[in-house]
Design a protein around this motif. Structure first.
Motif, PDB file in Angstrom:
ATOM      1  N   ASP A  27      -2.694   7.294  -5.072  1.00  7.27           N
ATOM      2  CA  ASP A  27      -2.983   6.781  -3.742  1.00  7.27           C
ATOM      3  C   ASP A  27      -2.160   5.511  -3.554  1.00  7.27           C
ATOM      4  OD1 ASP A  27      -4.003   6.020  -1.303  1.00  7.27           O
ATOM      5  OD2 ASP A  27      -6.088   6.369  -1.860  1.00  7.27           O
ATOM      6  N   TYR A  28      -1.109   5.606  -2.754  1.00  4.66           N
ATOM      7  CA  TYR A  28      -0.168   4.516  -2.561  1.00  4.66           C
ATOM      8  C   TYR A  28      -0.147   4.117  -1.092  1.00  4.66           C
ATOM      9  CZ  TYR A  28       1.262   6.587  -6.980  1.00  4.66           C
ATOM     10  OH  TYR A  28       1.265   7.105  -8.245  1.00  4.66           O
TER      11      TYR A  28
ATOM     12  N   TRP B  46       0.611  16.628  -1.876  1.00  8.29           N
ATOM     13  CA  TRP B  46       0.835  15.249  -1.469  1.00  8.29           C
ATOM     14  C   TRP B  46       1.067  15.181   0.028  1.00  8.29           C
ATOM     15  CZ3 TRP B  46       0.955  11.008  -4.772  1.00  8.29           C
ATOM     16  CH2 TRP B  46       0.946  11.293  -6.133  1.00  8.29           C
TER      17      TRP B  46
ATOM     18  N   VAL C 247      -8.109  13.105  -6.537  1.00  6.93           N
ATOM     19  CA  VAL C 247      -6.990  12.230  -6.182  1.00  6.93           C
ATOM     20  C   VAL C 247      -6.182  11.950  -7.444  1.00  6.93           C
ATOM     21  CG1 VAL C 247      -6.331   9.946  -5.330  1.00  6.93           C
ATOM     22  CG2 VAL C 247      -8.261  11.166  -4.284  1.00  6.93           C
TER      23      VAL C 247
ATOM     24  N   VAL D 276      -0.307   9.824  -0.590  1.00  9.00           N
ATOM     25  CA  VAL D 276      -1.485  10.097  -1.418  1.00  9.00           C
ATOM     26  C   VAL D 276      -1.403  11.549  -1.867  1.00  9.00           C
ATOM     27  CG1 VAL D 276      -2.953  10.639   0.579  1.00  9.00           C
ATOM     28  CG2 VAL D 276      -4.028   9.945  -1.555  1.00  9.00           C
TER      29      VAL D 276
ATOM     30  N   ARG E  77      -4.923  11.067   5.728  1.00  4.20           N
ATOM     31  CA  ARG E  77      -5.601  10.740   4.472  1.00  4.20           C
ATOM     32  C   ARG E  77      -7.097  11.063   4.602  1.00  4.20           C
ATOM     33  NH1 ARG E  77      -3.891   5.601   3.241  1.00  4.20           N
ATOM     34  NH2 ARG E  77      -2.820   6.119   1.306  1.00  4.20           N
TER      35      ARG E  77
END
Length: 153
Positions: free
Chosen positions: A52-53, A67, A49, A57, A35
């Protein structure tokens, strides 16, 4: 969670035509490390972006989405190995040679591994090759003769 819309919507598909790649998902061994790396890289390249989890991301520009996703624990011990089945490399097309050189300077400043420094590869290709934290090969490239060559011919 942060979500952004794509800046421009692509034209509808026309039979017989082709479109750029819509999105790509790459599994990574250490999501936090990747990341950070991809966040810096895509910030430099002008991507935004889009999501964003906890386990993935994504970034986008007006043409494509990229991703990264956390690998399953059983997948983590094996890092990217050239020659295995799967993706060999991912290339980002840049506007000109100066942009390729600027990318190389940026990559050096963040400590990225440069595999092949910026230079001519074919009559019409100029590129820098580098690796992500898992060792996957990435490329910043542009098509076209250099300024000095274009003037001379």
């Amino acid at each position: 969670m942060t979500v952004h819309a794509i800046a421009t919507q692509p034209a509808p598909y026309q039979p017989g035509g082709s479109r750029p790649v819509d999105h790509m998902v790459v599994r990574v061994g250490d999501l936090a490390r990747s990341r950070d790396f991809y966040g810096k890289l895509f910030g430099f390249l002008g991507f935004e972006v889009i999501g964003d989890y906890a386990n993935m991301v994504g970034w986008c520009n007006p043409v494509t989405r990229f991703w990264i996703s956390a690998a399953k624990p059983s997948e983590k011990p094996q890092s990217y190995r050239l020659g295995d089945a799967g993706l060999r490399r991912y290339a980002f097309e840049l506007r000109c040679r100066r942009d390729v050189d600027a990318l190389q300077s940026f990559l050096t400043s963040i400590g990225a591994e440069i595999v092949a420094p910026a230079g001519e590869e074919d009559d019409d290709l100029y590129a820098v090759h580098f690796r992500d934290p898992d060792g996957m090969r990435l490329e910043g490239m542009t098509w076209g003769k250099g300024e000095s060559q274009a003037v001379a011919q």
